[in-house]
Every structure is written in structure tokens, then in C-alpha cells.
Scaffold this active site. Structure first.
Site, mmCIF file in Angstrom:
data_model
loop_
_atom_site.group_PDB
_atom_site.id
_atom_site.type_symbol
_atom_site.label_atom_id
_atom_site.label_comp_id
_atom_site.label_asym_id
_atom_site.label_seq_id
_atom_site.Cartn_x
_atom_site.Cartn_y
_atom_site.Cartn_z
ATOM 1 N N CYS A 1 -1.865 -7.883 3.867
ATOM 2 C CA CYS A 1 -2.726 -7.150 4.219
ATOM 3 C C CYS A 1 -3.575 -7.125 2.260
ATOM 4 O O CYS A 1 -4.354 -6.310 2.226
ATOM 5 C CB CYS A 1 -2.313 -5.412 4.504
ATOM 6 S SG CYS A 1 -0.877 -5.565 5.375
ATOM 7 N N HIS B 1 -6.230 0.070 0.868
ATOM 8 C CA HIS B 1 -5.733 -0.830 1.916
ATOM 9 C C HIS B 1 -5.925 0.190 2.546
ATOM 10 O O HIS B 1 -4.727 1.600 2.239
ATOM 11 C CB HIS B 1 -4.409 -1.115 1.694
ATOM 12 C CG HIS B 1 -3.927 -1.820 3.016
ATOM 13 N ND1 HIS B 1 -3.996 -2.220 3.512
ATOM 14 C CD2 HIS B 1 -2.555 -1.302 3.196
ATOM 15 C CE1 HIS B 1 -3.448 -2.667 5.339
ATOM 16 N NE2 HIS B 1 -2.959 -2.162 4.790
ATOM 17 N N ASN C 1 -3.449 1.159 10.366
ATOM 18 C CA ASN C 1 -3.686 -0.494 9.929
ATOM 19 C C ASN C 1 -3.998 -1.410 10.253
ATOM 20 O O ASN C 1 -3.049 -2.138 10.766
ATOM 21 C CB ASN C 1 -2.098 -0.333 8.900
ATOM 22 C CG ASN C 1 -1.903 -1.714 8.561
ATOM 23 O OD1 ASN C 1 -3.012 -2.211 7.829
ATOM 24 N ND2 ASN C 1 -0.261 -1.416 7.124
HETATM 25 O O1 UT7 Z 1 0.701 -2.444 5.471
HETATM 26 C C1 UT7 Z 1 1.739 -2.659 5.148
HETATM 27 C C2 UT7 Z 1 2.554 -2.086 5.466
HETATM 28 N N1 UT7 Z 1 3.338 -0.592 5.954
HETATM 29 C C3 UT7 Z 1 3.395 -0.012 5.074
HETATM 30 O O2 UT7 Z 1 1.932 -0.049 4.719
HETATM 31 C C4 UT7 Z 1 4.499 1.022 5.373
HETATM 32 C C5 UT7 Z 1 5.071 1.751 4.333
HETATM 33 N N2 UT7 Z 1 5.778 2.613 4.480
HETATM 34 C C6 UT7 Z 1 5.511 3.825 5.693
HETATM 35 O O3 UT7 Z 1 4.781 4.054 6.102
HETATM 36 C C7 UT7 Z 1 6.087 4.537 6.286
HETATM 37 O O4 UT7 Z 1 7.408 4.641 5.364
HETATM 38 C C8 UT7 Z 1 6.575 4.768 7.917
HETATM 39 C C9 UT7 Z 1 5.327 5.245 8.619
HETATM 40 C C10 UT7 Z 1 6.772 3.703 8.441
HETATM 41 C C11 UT7 Z 1 7.774 5.222 8.406
HETATM 42 O O5 UT7 Z 1 7.681 6.796 7.445
HETATM 43 P P1 UT7 Z 1 9.642 7.064 6.859
HETATM 44 O O6 UT7 Z 1 9.030 9.053 6.243
HETATM 45 O O7 UT7 Z 1 9.501 6.887 6.016
HETATM 46 O O8 UT7 Z 1 10.256 7.365 8.137
HETATM 47 P P2 UT7 Z 1 11.628 6.442 8.196
HETATM 48 O O9 UT7 Z 1 11.694 5.309 8.698
HETATM 49 O O10 UT7 Z 1 12.672 7.043 7.437
HETATM 50 O O11 UT7 Z 1 11.970 7.465 9.803
HETATM 51 C C12 UT7 Z 1 12.742 8.604 9.513
HETATM 52 C C13 UT7 Z 1 12.832 9.443 10.960
HETATM 53 C C14 UT7 Z 1 14.049 8.246 11.490
HETATM 54 O O12 UT7 Z 1 15.278 8.849 12.375
HETATM 55 P P3 UT7 Z 1 15.988 9.544 11.829
HETATM 56 O O13 UT7 Z 1 17.487 8.156 10.775
HETATM 57 O O14 UT7 Z 1 16.370 10.421 10.714
HETATM 58 O O15 UT7 Z 1 17.221 10.291 12.769
HETATM 59 C C15 UT7 Z 1 13.463 7.370 12.399
HETATM 60 O O16 UT7 Z 1 14.305 6.635 13.183
HETATM 61 O O17 UT7 Z 1 11.959 8.649 12.165
HETATM 62 C C16 UT7 Z 1 12.329 8.083 13.116
HETATM 63 N N3 UT7 Z 1 10.930 7.533 13.523
HETATM 64 C C17 UT7 Z 1 9.567 8.077 14.433
HETATM 65 N N4 UT7 Z 1 10.144 8.677 14.972
HETATM 66 C C18 UT7 Z 1 8.882 9.760 15.725
HETATM 67 C C19 UT7 Z 1 10.740 6.417 13.271
HETATM 68 N N5 UT7 Z 1 9.896 5.919 13.596
HETATM 69 C C20 UT7 Z 1 9.490 6.990 14.871
HETATM 70 C C21 UT7 Z 1 8.347 7.089 15.684
HETATM 71 N N6 UT7 Z 1 8.391 8.704 16.494
HETATM 72 N N7 UT7 Z 1 7.083 6.293 16.042
#
Ligand code: UT7
Length: 332
Positions: A112, A252, A282
Site C-alpha cells: 500500500c 492511505h 482499501n
Molecule cells: O493497507 C494496510 C492493510 N491493512 C490494514 O490497514 C488493516 C488494519 N487493521 C484493521 O483495519 C482492523 O484491525 C480490522 C478492521 C482488520 C479488524 O478490526 P478489529 O477491531 O481489529 O477487529 P478484530 O480483528 O479484533 O475482530 C473483532 C471481532 C472478532 O470476533 P471475536 O474474536 O471478538 O469473537 C472477529 O472474529 O470481530 C470478528 N470479525 C468480524 N465480524 C463480522 C472479524 N471480521 C469480521 C467481519 N464481520 N468481517
């Protein structure tokens, strides 16, 4: 020699995929995606539409905006994580498509951060005196390397392309400072493990989905907020500018919470940035030039403004540039 952006253009595919569309494929919902990321919908390229097609469409607009002919280009740089082929380069495909017969062409792979890396690379070819007209493109078809069964990643990404023409510009305008960074120790935090020389394609790699994006979202999130704050402060300082003198920031477009956190840490009000991840998700290397194009065409950025471009991504990598905007608006 001062180097500035003299033309800009972008392109996104017409096909829109909403959060509700995604909820039919994986266990997710609109509320979760919007509250955690800000994304409402994304654009998806056609099955037979490679990255070079998006890149070409954006480039033709940038060339028209700069009023230069493809044959006058000296160099084409494509930043992409989704090249048409392992080789030849996607830049060579764009060169063929636009008829830039005398240009050199190569790709760069910095995830990115790629477009901002490309901008700095292209500018250095001009300030060294080697070239005069450089086309820098960020283009992606991430929909082709996403695991559509992994809700942790498939809801985040979209397809698009943005392109800029770099040329010498009036002194005191153009690029004032830049920083490129990399932390290879964290390389596996955001990775497509298969298809290269480490894990060449086999039935096994396909079965184990090694050709799709894998990401530790939380690690990337923490890294992003930290580098956006630290790198911004360093490039502003080397440009001789205070935070108060910054007119606009294009970041970004990964997650609105990352942008909000960085803006807060920098003490910048929300009207000093343009967020379009709501519509496009993204788009990796394409996100900065697409957002820049929209901001310029909407006259959010005007000639003489001090502008910060900043990106982070696979590597883990980051890149930032401060420039004094040198161009009048022309809606192409
Ligand atoms: O370009 C550079 C590339 N990437 C980035 O910049 C990504 C940077 N990171 C992020 O944007 C965030 O970490 C995410 C959006 C990817 C994830 O958000 P988060 O607040 O860190 O959520 P998490 O991964 O801690 O997940 C929280 C919960 C989990 O469930 P449990 O374990 O708490 O029961 C996940 O399984 O949300 C669940 N979850 C979802 N639920 C519904 C993860 N993805 C989804 C989804 N829909 N799509």
C-alpha cells in the site's frame, strides 16, 4: 531542481459490491464493517480486466490533465501488489497500451505504500537530470487475490487506479521533503505467501490458499497509527513546516479509525483530509492517488497549499511526502 505533479487522473471499475452483498458470501454485516472500518462499498474489476487496464485508464486521464503526449514520457513506474504477471512488468503493459514508445518502464512492490514510494523514486530521476516526464501509477485488482471465504480480509479491499505526471516545476513549489521506511522483520504480518520462489504454485498451495492475502489486522493497525504520526512529524520538520502550516493531508485509505487516530495525534481537524474508503474500501497502492485526484478535482486542494501524502502497508513499509501544490485545477 523542484519536481511537482503536473497531471493527475484516476479510474475505478463500475461494478459496486456493498456490505450487504458481502453478507451473502461470508458471516458479516453492514454494521460491523462500517463501525470497524468505515467502508460501505467497494469496486470490483471484471474477471477479464487486469490491473494494467485500470492503470491505463487512469494514466490517459493524467496525461490529458498535464497536456502531454504518451510519446513524450521518459519513464513509467507502476506500484502494485497485483501485477498482471510475475513478469513482464505491469508498467511495460501500460507502456504498450498508451503508446509511450520512448519510456523506460518498471514496477515497484511496496504494498500500500507503493504509490508514494513511486512518487519519490520518479522525482529523484527528474532531480538527478536523467528524465523530465515521469508517469507514476498506483493500480490494484485486489479482488483477485482476496480469500472470499475469509471475513477478516475480504470485507476490506477494493480495486482502482490513480496516476500522476511528474515534471520539473517552479522553484518553491513541488516536493519539499520525503521519507521512505521499511521494517522487514514484520514482513509476515501482511503477506501473500504463495506464487513466488518461496512457495511456487502447486496444487497444495492452491488448496491451502497460499495465493490469497493473509493479515494480522491488529498488528497492522498499531503499526499504522504509530508510523503515520511519527513519519508525518519528521517530513514536516524536514520541509521546515509546522503542523499549523499544513493545509491538507491525503492518507492511505485503509480504515477510518486509523485516519481518525492519526489526525487526532497530529492535532489536525477533520476538514484537513479527504476520506473515500467509504466508497472504495482499501485499494492499496491506488488509494492515495485516487483520493488525491478527488480532492484536487473537488478543489479541496489549491495551488500553493502545503500537502502531506502518507501511506503504510506490506513490508511493513511506510512513505510520506510533503509538497507545495503547484497546479491549477482542470477538470478532465
Ligand atoms: O493497507 C494496510 C492493510 N491493512 C490494514 O490497514 C488493516 C488494519 N487493521 C484493521 O483495519 C482492523 O484491525 C480490522 C478492521 C482488520 C479488524 O478490526 P478489529 O477491531 O481489529 O477487529 P478484530 O480483528 O479484533 O475482530 C473483532 C471481532 C472478532 O470476533 P471475536 O474474536 O471478538 O469473537 C472477529 O472474529 O470481530 C470478528 N470479525 C468480524 N465480524 C463480522 C472479524 N471480521 C469480521 C467481519 N464481520 N468481517
Amino acid at each position: 531542481m523542484s519536481v511537482g505533479i503536473t497531471g493527475i487522473g484516476s479510474y475505478v471499475p463500475e461494478n459496486v459490491m456493498t456490505n450487504d452483498d458481502l453478507a451473502k458470501i461470508v458471516d458479516t454485516n453492514h454494521e460491523w464493517i462500517v463501525s470497524r472500518t468505515g467502508i460501505e462499498e467497494r469496486r470490483i474489476a471484471d474477471k477479464d480486466q487486469p490491473t494494467s487496464d485500470l492503470a491505463t485508464k487512469a494514466s490517459l486521464k493524467a496525461l490529458e490533465d498535464a497536456s502531454i503526449a504518451p510519446e513524450d514520457l521518459d519513464l513509467i513506474i507502476v506500484a502494485t501488489a497485483t501485477p498482471d504477471y510475475i513478469f513482464p512488468s505491469t508498467a511495460a503493459m501500460v507502456q504498450k497500451d498508451i503508446g509511450a514508445t520512448k519510456a523506460a518502464a518498471f514496477d515497484i512492490s511496496v504494498g500500500c505504500s507503493g504509490f508514494v514510494y513511486g512518487l519519490v523514486t520518479g522525482a529523484n530521476f527528474i532531480s538527478s537530470g536523467m528524465y523530465k516526464k515521469v508517469l507514476v501509477i498506483g493500480a490494484e485488482t485486489l479482488s483477485k487475490i482476496v480469500d472470499w471465504e475469509d471475513r477478516n480480509t475480504c470485507v476490506l479491499f477494493g480495486d482502482g487506479a490513480g496516476a500522476c505526471i511528474l515534471e520539473p516545476c517552479d522553484e518553491s513549489f513541488g516536493i519539499l521533503s520525503s521519507e521512505l521506511g521499511s521494517d522487514g522483520v514484520k514482513g509476515d504480518v501482511l503477506i501473500v505467501p504463495g506464487g513466488g520462489s518461496k512457495n511456487p504454485a502447486t496444487e497444495e498451495t492452491v488448496k491451502n490458499k497460499l495465493h490469497a492475502i493473509r493479515m494480522d489486522g491488529k498488528e497492522v493497525f498499531k503499526f499504522a497509527v504509530r508510523v503515520m504520526e511519527q513519519s508525518s512529524m519528521r517530513v514536516l520538520e524536514s520541509a521546515g513546516l509546522s503542523k499549523e502550516e499544513l493545509d491538507f493531508m491525503i492518507s492511505h485509505q485503509a480504515n477510518s479509525r486509523i485516519i481518525d487516530a492519526a489526525m487526532k495525534k497530529l492535532g489536525l481537524s477533520k476538514d484537513k483530509t479527504h476520506v473515500n474508503l467509504t466508497k472504495y474500501g482499501n485499494t492499496s497502492a491506488a488509494s492515495v492517488p485516487v483520493a488525491l485526484d478527488e480532492a484536487v478535482k473537488s478543489e479541496l486542494i489549491k495551488k500553493g497549499d502545503n500537502l502531506l501524502l502518507i501511506a503504510f502497508g506490506a513490508g511493513l513499509s511506510w512513505a510520506s511526502v510533503v509538497l507545495k501544490w503547484n497546479k491549477e485545477v482542470r477538470n478532465v
